[in-house]
Design an enzyme around this catalytic site. Structure first.
Site, PDB file in Angstrom:
ATOM      1  CB  VAL A  71      -0.989  -0.028   1.203  1.00  0.00           C
ATOM      2  CG1 VAL A  71      -1.716   1.295   1.366  1.00  0.00           C
ATOM      3  CG2 VAL A  71      -2.011  -1.144   1.020  1.00  0.00           C
ATOM      4  CG  ASN A  97      -6.594  -2.299   8.972  1.00  0.00           C
ATOM      5  OD1 ASN A  97      -6.691  -1.974  10.156  1.00  0.00           O
ATOM      6  ND2 ASN A  97      -5.921  -3.379   8.592  1.00  0.00           N
ATOM      7  CB  SER A 150      -2.810   5.434  15.988  1.00  0.00           C
ATOM      8  OG  SER A 150      -2.209   5.324  17.255  1.00  0.00           O
ATOM      9  CE1 TYR A 163       0.963   3.872  13.102  1.00  0.00           C
ATOM     10  CE2 TYR A 163       0.865   4.710  15.346  1.00  0.00           C
ATOM     11  CZ  TYR A 163       0.330   3.932  14.341  1.00  0.00           C
ATOM     12  OH  TYR A 163      -0.818   3.207  14.555  1.00  0.00           O
ATOM     13  CB  ALA A 164       2.447  10.495  16.292  1.00  0.00           C
ATOM     14  CB  ALA A 165       3.880  13.178  11.914  1.00  0.00           C
ATOM     15  CE  LYS A 167      -1.996   4.728  11.616  1.00  0.00           C
ATOM     16  NZ  LYS A 167      -2.731   3.938  10.599  1.00  0.00           N
TER      17      LYS A 167
END
Ligand SMILES: NC(=O)c1ccc[n+]([C@@H]2O[C@H](COP(=O)([O-])OP(=O)(O)OC[C@H]3O[C@@H](n4cnc5c(N)ncnc54)[C@H](OP(=O)(O)O)[C@@H]3O)[C@@H](O)[C@H]2O)c1
Length: 253
Positions: A71, A97, A150, A163-165, A167
């Protein structure tokens, strides 16, 4: 059929789930098939996609198409969309997902390649798939897109910054897509807290390790506990809900 069964009915709908072979995606794939949908299970490992698709077909009697795709690679996504429309002729629900959050010891260990891989999978891929499928949904007059985000995007810590950025970008993208594709197509964020999937194997869950005492429910989620929220957003039960964030996270403070 009971009242609630009708509300959540997905008979003859088509649901495409990236990362549908394992973890939360697998739970959602079984759930939508049990509610009557045909499914597309898309991830990198074709063997896992095939075995999950076969199990779904055997248990639910619905059709399940396995498809191998990365993906995070923009140029592979047209093929997924073409194959899905070639087989089923439509997509009613897209569930973005597939995601990953690589661990690192310190921030300077995060290479540009790793940063790009995190953005590509968690943000760019969902954008491209939503663009390709959302426009077709608009032409068909209906559709629902679910972006799996998340709680890390709302409560980041030093160990998950890329990852936080990514999401957080996905949360923002959800609102924009809801505007772009409304009123025919609804787009929502399903925001997960900690769930015990393959991801959590990397967490230190032993004594003195990670605990979930800060959550209202004082525990991590079992994968089937994602299903209620996913069915709500996938089905007509959420017909007046778009651009929203639905948290399934045990109650983050
Ligand atoms: N578990 C948690 O605590 C938690 C918390 C917050 C948010 N989330 C989010 O929930 C979603 C699902 O997480 P999970 O815990 O179910 O993860 P998981 O158990 O690791 O499963 C990830 C799924 O995504 C697929 N995948 C991974 N990289 C891919 C890629 N590059 N292209 C296509 N497919 C890919 C995997 O299959 P292949 O390996 O075959 O590709 C697998 O089917 C993710 O977006 C994650 O960020 C999870």
């Amino acid at each position: 059929m009971g009242y609630a069964d009708g509300l959540f009915d997905l008979t003859d709908r088509v649901v495409l789930i990236t990362g549908g072979s394992r973890g939360l995606g697998r739970e959602m794939a079984f759930a939508v098939a049990r509610c009557g949908a045909d499914v597309v299970i898309a991830s990198r490992n074709m063997d896992n996609c095939v075995s999950t698709a076969r199990e779904i077909e055997a248990q639910t009697g619905r059709s399940a198409m396995p498809y191998q795709v990365h993906v995070g690679r923009w140029d592979q996504l047209d093929g997924l969309v073409e194959a899905t429309y070639g087989r089923f002729g439509k997509v009613d629900t897209l569930i973005n997902n597939a995601g990953m959050s690589p661990l690192y010891d310190k921030l300077s260990d995060v290479t540009e390649k790793l940063f790009d891989a995190v953005i590509n999978l968690n943000l760019k891929g969902p954008f491209r798939l939503s663009a390709l499928i959302g426009e077709r949904m608009v032409a068909a007059g209906r559709g629902s897109i679910i972006n799996v985000s998340s709680t890390g995007s709302l409560r980041p810590n030093g160990g998950i910054i890329p990852y936080a950025a990514a999401k957080a970008g996905l949360n923002a993208m959800t609102e924009g897509l809801a505007q772009a594709f409304g009123p025919a197509v609804r787009v929502n964020t399903l925001m997960a807290g900690p769930f015990l999937t393959d991801v959590s194997k990397a967490w230190n869950l032993g004594e003195g390790g990670t605990n979930f005492g800060h959550l209202s429910l004082k525990r991590a989620g079992d994968p089937p506990e994602i299903v209620g929220a996913a069915l709500f957003l996938a089905s007509d039960a959420s017909s007046f809900t778009t651009g929203s964030i639905l948290r399934a996270d045990g109650g983050i403070p």
